[in-house]
Scaffold this motif. Structure first.
Motif, PDB file in Angstrom:
ATOM      1  N   LEU A 150       0.847  -1.191   0.000  1.00 57.42           N
ATOM      2  CA  LEU A 150       0.000   0.000   0.000  1.00 57.42           C
ATOM      3  C   LEU A 150       0.882   1.241   0.000  1.00 57.42           C
ATOM      4  O   LEU A 150       1.964   1.237   0.592  1.00 57.42           O
ATOM      5  CB  LEU A 150      -0.886   0.022   1.251  1.00 57.42           C
ATOM      6  N   ALA A 151       0.411   2.303  -0.617  1.00 56.91           N
ATOM      7  CA  ALA A 151       1.127   3.584  -0.562  1.00 56.91           C
ATOM      8  C   ALA A 151       1.119   4.081   0.876  1.00 56.91           C
ATOM      9  O   ALA A 151       0.197   3.790   1.647  1.00 56.91           O
ATOM     10  CB  ALA A 151       0.454   4.599  -1.483  1.00 56.91           C
ATOM     11  N   LYS A 171      -6.016   2.813   3.815  1.00 58.45           N
ATOM     12  CA  LYS A 171      -5.880   1.502   4.464  1.00 58.45           C
ATOM     13  C   LYS A 171      -4.606   1.443   5.304  1.00 58.45           C
ATOM     14  O   LYS A 171      -4.604   0.881   6.404  1.00 58.45           O
ATOM     15  CB  LYS A 171      -5.873   0.378   3.424  1.00 58.45           C
ATOM     16  N   ASP A 222       0.408   6.869   2.004  1.00 61.95           N
ATOM     17  CA  ASP A 222      -0.750   7.707   2.299  1.00 61.95           C
ATOM     18  C   ASP A 222      -2.086   7.049   1.962  1.00 61.95           C
ATOM     19  O   ASP A 222      -3.125   7.702   1.994  1.00 61.95           O
ATOM     20  CB  ASP A 222      -0.629   9.058   1.599  1.00 61.95           C
ATOM     21  N   ASP A 223      -2.070   5.761   1.688  1.00 65.10           N
ATOM     22  CA  ASP A 223      -3.316   5.036   1.416  1.00 65.10           C
ATOM     23  C   ASP A 223      -4.152   5.009   2.699  1.00 65.10           C
ATOM     24  O   ASP A 223      -3.620   4.736   3.780  1.00 65.10           O
ATOM     25  CB  ASP A 223      -2.988   3.614   0.967  1.00 65.10           C
TER      26      ASP A 223
END
Length: 134
Positions: free
Chosen positions: A106-107, A112, A109-110
């Motif tokens: 995941l990024a 999640k 800043d995602d």
């Protein structure tokens, strides 16, 4: 003095004369609203943590780390042997997503990732902050 400088000065004076609150002043209603939002994100993180949906092999984070046990968010950033360098918590979470869970990273800043970090940090609340330690 240029027109721009005069305008900027007038705006500063106008702002100063309004009696505006400082950045660290907030109401009890603000605190309650922010706490509710934080706990909602923690709840999303718990759902993700206990779900096999982040990976492809049916494994959930909670299978190795029930209630975020043994995650030590209070020690990040730190040297992580699996990655061979000093990393923030989100990079270690991504390592787990890619390896044990066989999922996609995941990024940073995602939403999640934010939820996962909020959950882990919430579960470890009250633990002494010791960056770099395991």
């Amino acid at each position: 003095m240029s027109t721009y400088q005069k305008t900027a000065m007038a705006l500063c004076l106008a702002f100063a004369s309004t009696g505006s609150s400082l950045a660290d002043e907030f109401t009890e209603a603000d605190v309650q609203r922010w706490q509710q939002q934080f706990m909602a994100v923690v709840g999303e993180g718990r759902e993700l943590w206990t779900s096999p949906k982040l990976g492809t092999n049916g494994v959930a984070c909670a299978q190795c780390h029930p209630n975020a046990a043994n995650t030590h968010p209070e020690t990040y950033p730190k040297f992580q042997k699996q990655l061979g360098k000093v990393v923030p918590l989100w990079q270690m979470i991504n390592w787990c997503l890619k390896n044990p869970l066989e999922g996609q990273p995941l990024a940073a800043d995602d939403p999640k990732m934010t939820a996962l970090q909020a959950y882990v940090t919430y579960e470890r609340r009250g633990v002494k902050l010791e960056p770099g330690k395991h």
